[in-house]
Design an enzyme around this catalytic site. Structure first.
Site, short mmCIF file in Angstrom:
data_model
loop_
_atom_site.label_atom_id
_atom_site.label_comp_id
_atom_site.label_asym_id
_atom_site.label_seq_id
_atom_site.Cartn_x
_atom_site.Cartn_y
_atom_site.Cartn_z
NE ARG A 354 -3.86 -2.20 2.25
CZ ARG A 354 -4.82 -2.41 3.15
NH1 ARG A 354 -4.97 -1.56 4.15
NH2 ARG A 354 -5.61 -3.45 3.05
CE LYS A 376 0.03 12.84 -15.66
NZ LYS A 376 -0.20 13.20 -17.08
CD GLU A 418 8.37 15.43 -22.78
OE1 GLU A 418 7.87 16.50 -22.38
OE2 GLU A 418 7.68 14.47 -23.15
CE LYS A 460 5.75 16.83 -15.31
NZ LYS A 460 6.46 15.60 -15.67
CD GLU A 470 -3.34 15.45 -16.99
OE1 GLU A 470 -4.01 15.04 -17.93
OE2 GLU A 470 -2.17 15.10 -16.76
NE ARG A 475 1.05 16.07 -13.85
CZ ARG A 475 1.61 15.34 -12.90
NH1 ARG A 475 1.23 15.48 -11.65
NH2 ARG A 475 2.58 14.49 -13.17
CG ASN A 479 -0.98 15.92 -21.25
OD1 ASN A 479 -0.03 15.23 -20.90
ND2 ASN A 479 -2.09 16.01 -20.55
CG HIS A 482 2.77 14.42 -24.38
ND1 HIS A 482 3.51 15.56 -24.61
CD2 HIS A 482 3.55 13.63 -23.58
CE1 HIS A 482 4.69 15.46 -24.00
NE2 HIS A 482 4.73 14.32 -23.37
CG HIS A 486 0.57 9.42 -25.31
ND1 HIS A 486 0.01 9.85 -24.13
CD2 HIS A 486 1.92 9.50 -25.10
CE1 HIS A 486 0.94 10.17 -23.26
NE2 HIS A 486 2.11 9.96 -23.83
CG HIS A 499 7.80 9.86 -24.69
ND1 HIS A 499 6.45 9.66 -24.94
CD2 HIS A 499 7.88 10.97 -23.91
CE1 HIS A 499 5.75 10.60 -24.33
NE2 HIS A 499 6.59 11.41 -23.70
#
Length: 611
Positions: A354, A376, A418, A460, A470, A475, A479, A482, A486, A499
């Site tokens: 956990r 993330k 990036e 960032k 987000e 946030r 993207n 992106h 993606h 990427h």
């Protein structure tokens, strides 16, 4: 010690004790590692319900010490008081609190009289921030006996079971008030519901971190506006969210200080290094030695490189490894590698037992400026990238730009996408810095490289600090490029593009879409394209295919507009079935649009695919 308002001598002694204790208490706050959040207050203020809700929102564990006492004694609290006396109850309470304080990231609800005990108070203050829930005696009376009327089986506190309970509440509450006043924060609950109280507690948690830099994972750090710290402190920025505050270290040769930084962040126990075969062959032995020299026991799990490894199968293999090595909740996971390693290791840290503390040690450019910052974590699903995951912040990030010297050329080039993105969306001056220093940055000149990485990381950090999960929209601007990226990655099963390559093409698509919608000037589109190309990044699928033919191994996946569109529709940035497009109005200025037509999108994709 329990005192009453009818005993002025005892009240004066209690106040003297508190004033004498304050100096020591404040000194403890400077040096301690805050691990828990403690909820105290009189009966009827909602401690247990609030603590449980706060734990749920923070994704922490929850302990109610009264419940634990009942389990240990195997009888209700009223029976303990009646059969064994209050003295026995306080002994059990003290031991239960001692055990609770050994936990990390736990919200602890304590009994209303527990904080009166000096030993309890010292231990709770040493390991957690203490929030007191307050209410007027009349409010408490109404809550307690309304609860008793609605639930006949509800146990009324033994100390309140008398002929004039309201007066007893007043007396007992007055006797405890000096102790309730000696906490980190107070929330007045009279006109609030459980959800609102929990929200106030979480705000207090965050504000206490912001107001007291010594409560951060780094002790006694000098703060500046915008989360900037002294450059000679190796700290590029702090990430400050509702659930965690942690430093991002950036420095040439800083890897040698990893163990030292972890110790200062109050981390201890066994460190499990998770890395891929390429990175571990270069830095695994060195990192293991650094950690062992700092006093950590070390285990290492090494896996194949590449985005294909970031899946539930490898997460299960790491779980098995941790079980085999009897990893405990206070042990540490260290992500040593690029974005894939960080995502997967962080996902395991978030879910095993956990939640375990973890540290990001990025060794790729894209990880240093983007993937390692913001919490993330996740794994890929065959139908989409990062569809399974969580937001789970690390304890610290340590980026050593010197490790980029061993990064394969294609991966290094990919990472610049990036960095450029951060200038495009938020910082025109930084974009111009990149335009001016392209050649020296490509040569990895230490000073300029460190400056570029530190500034990009700070951008960032600024965004994720404002919108951790987000949900506020802020946030989402990260993207930029992106959505198409993606889509390209998923349509080729993550085997054709790195990427950053996909992001570079995606940013050109977003810029062209911005121009098509009359948001962005042609000159700005050309500046973006020129900078991407100067760093060696593809700006169209045609350019990417050409570079593949000139020495790169190309996959057999053929792209179609329909295939990219289908992959984009599954992307997690779609809201209410409409894709949220991050577009440019100018360099350094973004806008989010959900009304972009499929016709416009398909036209841009066609343009990216044409010669």
């Amino acid at each position: 010690m329990v005192i009453s308002s009818q005993s002025p001598t005892k009240l004066i002694l209690a106040l003297i004790w508190i004033f004498q204790y304050t100096d020591n208490y404040n000194q403890m706050k400077v040096d301690k590692g805050i691990a828990n959040l403690v909820i105290t207050g009189f009966s009827g203020t909602g401690k247990s319900l609030v603590a449980k809700e706060v734990a749920r929102r923070l994704n922490w564990d929850f302990i109610d010490t009264d419940d634990e006492i009942v389990k240990e004694a195997d009888k209700p609290i009223s029976e303990i008081f009646r059969q064994d006396g209050e003295g026995k109850f306080r002994v059990l309470e003290r031991e239960t609190i001692r055990k609770a304080c050994q936990q990390r990231q736990t919200v602890i609800a304590i009994g209303g009289g527990a904080i009166v005990d000096l030993q309890n108070h010292e231990l709770l203050a040493k390991t957690g921030l203490i929030v007191c829930l307050e209410a007027k005696p009349e409010t408490i009376y109404e809550r307690l006996f309304r609860e008793a009327a609605c639930s006949p089986g509800t146990e009324v506190r033994p100390l309140l079971a008398n002929d004039n309970p309201l007066e007893r509440i007043r007396q007992l509450k007055a006797s405890r008030q000096p102790y309730y006043a000696n906490v980190d924060w107070t929330v007045h609950t009279d006109n609030l519901n459980i959800s609102q109280i929990a929200e106030e507690v979480i705000k207090a948690w965050r504000l206490l971190h912001l107001a007291h830099p010594h409560l951060n994972p780094l002790p006694s750090r000098e703060r500046k506006l915008g989360s900037q710290l002294k450059a000679n402190d190796d700290v590029a920025c702090l990430v400050e969210t509702a659930t965690q505050i942690y430093p991002v270290f950036v420095g040439y040769g800083l890897l040698d200080k990893l163990g030292e930084k972890m110790k200062k962040a109050a981390l201890s126990g066994t460190a499990t290094v998770i890395s891929d075969e390429n990175v571990f062959s270069l830095y695994g032995s060195k990192v293991e030695g650094i950690l062992k020299s700092a006093g950590f026991a070390v285990n290492s799990f090494v896996m194949p490189p590449g985005e294909e490894t970031k899946n539930m199968d490898y997460a299960m293999r790491i779980y098995d490894f941790l079980v085999e090595h009897r990893a405990e909740r206070d042990d540490i996971i260290i992500a040593l590698g690029g974005g894939m390693v960080g995502d997967l290791a962080g996902f395991v840290a978030a879910t095993f037992l956990r939640g375990m503390p973890w540290v990001q040690v990025p060794t790729s450019l894209v990880a240093m400026v983007d993937a390692s910052i913001g919490g993330k974590v996740g794994v890929n699903h065959p139908e989409g990238k990062n569809l399974i995951g969580a937001f789970y912040q690390p304890s610290l990030v340590l980026a050593d730009p010197q490790t980029l010297a061993t990064l394969p050329g294609r991966e290094l080039i990919s990472g610049w996408a990036e960095v450029i993105k951060h200038g495009l969306i938020l910082d025109k001056e930084f974009f111009e810095f990149l335009e001016t220093n392209v050649d020296r940055l490509k040569e990895l000149e230490p000073e300029l490289l460190t400056r570029a990485i530190a500034r990009s990381a700070a951008i960032k950090a600024q965004v994720v600090s404002q919108d951790e999960k987000e949900r506020g929209g802020r946030r989402t601007i990260l993207n930029y490029g992106h959505t198409i990226a993606h889509g390209l990655e998923a349509a080729t099963q993550y085997k054709r593009f790195l990427h950053g390559e996909a992001v570079a093409i995606g940013m050109m698509g977003a810029a062209k879409l911005s121009q098509r919608l009359s948001l962005l000037s042609p000159a700005a589109v050309e500046r973006q394209q020129a900078l991407l190309q100067k760093f060696g990044l593809p700006t169209s699928l045609r350019a990417e295919a050409t570079s593949q033919r000139h020495g790169r191994k190309r996959s057999n996946f053929k792209l179609s507009i329909g295939g990219i569109n289908r992959a984009m529709e599954l992307d997690k940035k779609a809201k209410e079935r409409a894709i949220r497009w991050v577009l440019l109005q100018d360099i350094g200025k973004v806008v989010i649009r959900s009304d972009v037509s499929q016709e416009d999108v398909s036209a841009i994709l066609q343009e990216l695919m044409e010669p």
